[in-house]
Scaffold this active site. Structure first.
Site, short mmCIF file in Angstrom:
data_model
loop_
_atom_site.label_atom_id
_atom_site.label_comp_id
_atom_site.label_asym_id
_atom_site.label_seq_id
_atom_site.Cartn_x
_atom_site.Cartn_y
_atom_site.Cartn_z
N ASN A 48 0.82 -1.21 0.00
CA ASN A 48 0.00 0.00 0.00
C ASN A 48 0.86 1.27 0.00
O ASN A 48 0.60 2.22 -0.73
CB ASN A 48 -0.91 0.03 1.24
CG ASN A 48 -2.06 -0.95 1.17
OD1 ASN A 48 -2.33 -1.53 0.12
ND2 ASN A 48 -2.73 -1.14 2.28
N ARG A 400 -4.72 2.16 -13.48
CA ARG A 400 -3.37 2.32 -12.95
C ARG A 400 -2.77 1.01 -12.42
O ARG A 400 -3.41 0.27 -11.68
CB ARG A 400 -3.35 3.38 -11.84
CG ARG A 400 -1.95 3.72 -11.35
CD ARG A 400 -1.96 4.82 -10.34
NE ARG A 400 -2.15 6.13 -10.95
CZ ARG A 400 -3.07 7.00 -10.56
NH1 ARG A 400 -3.90 6.69 -9.59
NH2 ARG A 400 -3.16 8.17 -11.15
N HIS A 430 -15.01 2.97 -15.53
CA HIS A 430 -14.89 2.21 -14.28
C HIS A 430 -16.14 1.40 -14.00
O HIS A 430 -16.17 0.61 -13.06
CB HIS A 430 -14.61 3.20 -13.14
CG HIS A 430 -14.18 2.58 -11.86
ND1 HIS A 430 -14.94 2.62 -10.72
CD2 HIS A 430 -13.06 1.89 -11.53
CE1 HIS A 430 -14.31 2.00 -9.74
NE2 HIS A 430 -13.16 1.54 -10.20
N TYR A 463 -11.83 -9.73 -2.14
CA TYR A 463 -12.56 -8.47 -1.95
C TYR A 463 -14.03 -8.76 -1.74
O TYR A 463 -14.59 -9.68 -2.33
CB TYR A 463 -12.45 -7.57 -3.20
CG TYR A 463 -11.08 -7.04 -3.52
CD1 TYR A 463 -9.93 -7.47 -2.88
CD2 TYR A 463 -10.93 -6.06 -4.52
CE1 TYR A 463 -8.68 -6.97 -3.21
CE2 TYR A 463 -9.69 -5.55 -4.85
CZ TYR A 463 -8.56 -6.01 -4.20
OH TYR A 463 -7.34 -5.50 -4.52
N ARG A 559 -14.15 2.50 4.21
CA ARG A 559 -12.98 1.66 4.47
C ARG A 559 -11.69 2.47 4.53
O ARG A 559 -10.85 2.28 5.40
CB ARG A 559 -12.84 0.60 3.38
CG ARG A 559 -11.71 -0.41 3.65
CD ARG A 559 -11.30 -1.14 2.39
NE ARG A 559 -10.48 -0.31 1.51
CZ ARG A 559 -10.61 -0.27 0.20
NH1 ARG A 559 -11.53 -0.99 -0.40
NH2 ARG A 559 -9.83 0.51 -0.53
N HIS A 587 -15.08 -3.73 -0.29
CA HIS A 587 -15.02 -3.05 -1.58
C HIS A 587 -16.40 -2.66 -2.12
O HIS A 587 -16.50 -1.99 -3.14
CB HIS A 587 -14.29 -3.96 -2.59
CG HIS A 587 -13.81 -3.28 -3.82
ND1 HIS A 587 -14.41 -3.46 -5.05
CD2 HIS A 587 -12.80 -2.40 -4.03
CE1 HIS A 587 -13.78 -2.75 -5.97
NE2 HIS A 587 -12.80 -2.09 -5.38
#
Length: 676
Positions: A48, A400, A430, A463, A559, A587
């Site tokens: 992360n 990305r 997206h 997820y 989150r 998620h």
């Protein structure tokens, strides 16, 4: 409701994100988690942080170097943000390695595993690793000396390196040795009991004399560079977006350094040498008290023999009514909600696989943002195209860190005969949409999947996400029109049920929040429940403040980064913010509005971030049937009932574990069907 909200009414996005990573770090210290899983959380925090520096910090450095002094919503300039980030990360890294040492020590004490230094190897192990060095590592390694004729080498972002100070005769030199990425970083050792390992950089460092024969090695030290990985694509000037992104991917390797990590034993002269040659200030150097780059822990997870210190295996549920022979008839009768990873995502990939060979299927249309490296969905789409079906795939090349993989899949899909598109200029696509068009005895029938997460069979096991499967004609028509917008020059101003960004979604959220304000202002109950990954859009936050001031009860499950402050007198006293960090990455995006006793529930691919609402193609879709509605609300209810992993944001910006006198209850365990 007009109010001038000030800087002190908002948290800084970057610092809030770092607090999210802190919550992940805290999982490494939670005794409820098995030991190896605690170690894995450290690997996650390391990964992360890498991405955070490559993108977010790199962007701030660029702003600072350009002389920008504009303040963010919390009142911080780029310079002040960088100072605050540096201070917070320095502390974070220290805590990270304290936790690492505690876990490794505990594992060693309980004889689960031991990670050895080269000096700790027994005779048999030393012979074993030295042989591995001679046969495997030595042929790969290339020492890079630095002098007047050999300039400082380009060092790859994320690579682990050894800076070596040598003396040959009267001359002293510096050299760089890169630890190869083509070899697994952690090596299992022969031992009589338990499990023992060594990191390959330990082997290399202890055998450097073989690389520098005739030289005296004065000192050594490990370091690692993180480079700016942000890409700038001029879509107006690009003739072919795919080719342009391929070029930018090559440039990414040459991005400016934004962080240098080094081991605490590295000599000062070596640090000065690195700072000078890399042109990086010491403020961007981070001392590490342990092995650099904790993502090597992910390799450990794949080793056998750790059953007792890993999570119990969960098997996702499958439903007979959604198997290949039954799914079409089921969806004609009812809408279905699947809750992943508790419900198997294979139902979705199986649906596409079945459609690929179904002679009655005429067309498949799908958006792809992030897919797995060995994606069965891609294989099915290729199979469908080869079977002469009309296959249209929107592949987002600008996702990305997945650009390279998506380019590869785009080429494979095009080669097979799929119609591949890259979306609309200036916007990322997206949205998560799959539309199957089928010829049936009653005519043409469309089957639709809309989701909150990616079509990725790997992450679907890790997820939490929600899938809606439906044949609702209005939604199917809307998604058909959405694909027409993506593939052509169509415009649609008459959506029936679907709400899309960037054109309509922001205003629709405003309308829904304003409606709750209206009810609360007129003595009725106003309530909003939202579950997202991030809440950073200042205009949405201001709307929520307006709603809170009007008496609307607001429950937010966020989150990650959250720029909204709770507990501000006369502004946010009616807002509660929660965050759940556990075994699975939360998620799902869920939006629930009370609507004076006639609640409306929506799922979405979008978070409450400016990029989602203004710079992306996103979908927000209603859940109207009672069965699916209850299943989605079960997710919300179980999270708010959690007293194991749920945290709440306090008025000082810290998160505390939610504790009560009720029986221990874990939302994620409950949703996997575990008795509480």
């Amino acid at each position: 409701m007009e109010t001038n909200y000030d800087y002190h009414h908002f948290y800084n996005r970057e610092l809030s994100w770092l607090e999210f990573n802190q919550r992940v770090l805290e999982e490494s210290s939670d005794p409820i988690n098995p030991l190896l899983e605690r170690l894995k959380f450290l690997g996650i925090t390391s990964s992360n942080l890498d991405e955070f520096f490559m993108v977010r910090v790199a962007g701030l450095i660029a702003q600072y170097e350009e002389g920008l002094v504009k303040k963010d919503i919390s009142g911080l300039t780029p310079e002040k943000q960088l100072e605050a980030i540096n201070k917070r990360v320095q502390k974070f890294v220290k805590d990270q390695y304290i936790s690492y040492k505690e876990i490794i020590s505990l594992m060693d004490k309980k004889r689960y595993l031991r990670i050895k230094k080269y000096s700790e190897l027994d005779k048999k192990q030393k012979i074993y690793v030295d042989k591995f060095y001679e046969e495997t590592l030595f042929p790969i390694l290339t020492p890079m000396g630095i002098d007047i004729s050999r300039p400082f080498p380009h060092i790859l972002s994320g690579s682990l390196n050894i800076v070596v100070h040598i003396q040959r005769g009267e001359e002293k030199h510096m050299s760089i040795v890169q630890v190869p990425k083509v070899v697994k970083r952690i090596m299992e050792l022969p031992c009589k009991t338990g499990k023992e390992f060594i990191l390959i950089e330990e082997i290399i460092e202890s055998n450097l004399k073989n690389l520098f024969s005739g030289c005296n090695i004065l000192d050594t030290g490990f370091f690692r560079i993180t480079r700016n990985a942000d890409m700038i694509i001029d879509e107006d000037e690009a003739d072919d977006l795919l080719i342009e992104i391929e070029k930018e991917l090559q440039k990414r390797k040459w991005g400016d350094p934004v962080r240098i990590e080094y081991d605490k034993n590295i000599p000062k002269n070596s640090l000065e040498f690195l700072s000078k040659n890399l042109k990086v200030q010491f403020s961007n150097f981070y001392e590490i008290d342990g092995p650099l780059d904790l993502t090597f822990i992910f390799e450990l997870m794949g080793h056998d023999g750790f059953k007792d210190i890993k999570y119990e295996k969960h098997t996702p549920k499958r439903y007979a009514k959604l198997e290949k022979g039954a799914i079409y008839e089921t969806l004609k009768k009812e809408d279905v909600i699947l809750s992943h990873p508790y419900d198997s995502f294979d139902h979705i990939s199986d649906l596409i696989e079945a459609a690929a060979t179904d002679k009655n299927v005429l067309a498949i249309k799908q958006t792809l943002y992030r897919v797995s490296g060995d994606s069965p969905i891609i294989i099915s789409l290729i199979k469908a195209a080869k079977a002469n079906k009309q296959v249209t795939v929107m592949v987002e090349l600008k996702a990305r860190f997945d650009e390279e993989r998506n380019i590869k899949w785009a080429k494979e899909l095009e080669k097979s005969g799929c119609h591949v598109i890259y979306g609309i200029k200036g916007l990322k696509t997206h949205a998560k949409c799959l539309l199957i068009v089928r010829r049936e005895s009653s005519g043409i029938k469309r089957y639709l999947h809309l989701g909150t997460g990616n079509y990725n069979n790997s992450t679907a096991k890790l997820y939490t996400d929600l899938s809606l499967l439906t044949t609702n004609e209005e939604l199917c028509t809307d998604v058909s029109n959405l694909f027409n917008i993506l593939t052509g020059f169509s415009e649609n101003n008459k959506w029936k049920r679907l709400i899309t960004a960037p054109k309509d979604m922001r205003n629709e959220f405003y309308r829904l929040i304003d409606r709750e304000i209206h009810y609360a202002s007129n003595g009725k109950k106003g309530k909003i429940i939202v579950k997202v990954n991030s809440l950073v859009d200042d205009r949405i936050i201001k709307k929520l403040y307006d709603a809170s001031r009007a008496g609307v009860e607001i429950i937010l499950i966020v989150r990650g980064a959250c720029c909204l402050k709770t507990g501000i007198k006369d502004i946010s006293e009616n807002i509660k913010v929660f965050s759940l960090v556990g075994r699975y990455l939360e998620h799902t995006r869920i939006y629930h509005f009370e609507n004076s006793g006639n609640p409306e529930l929506y799922l979405s691919s979008a978070d409450w971030m400016t990029r989602n609402l203004d710079r992306r193609i996103e979908t927000l879709f209603p859940v109207t049937k009672s069965g699916p509605y209850k299943k989605v609300m079960e997710t919300i209810d179980s999270i708010l009932k959690d007293n194991v992993k749920l945290r709440q944001l306090d008025e000082n910006g810290s998160y505390f574990k939610v504790k009560n006198d009720k029986k221990t209850f874990s939302s994620q365990e409950y949703l996997f069907g575990k008795k509480q």
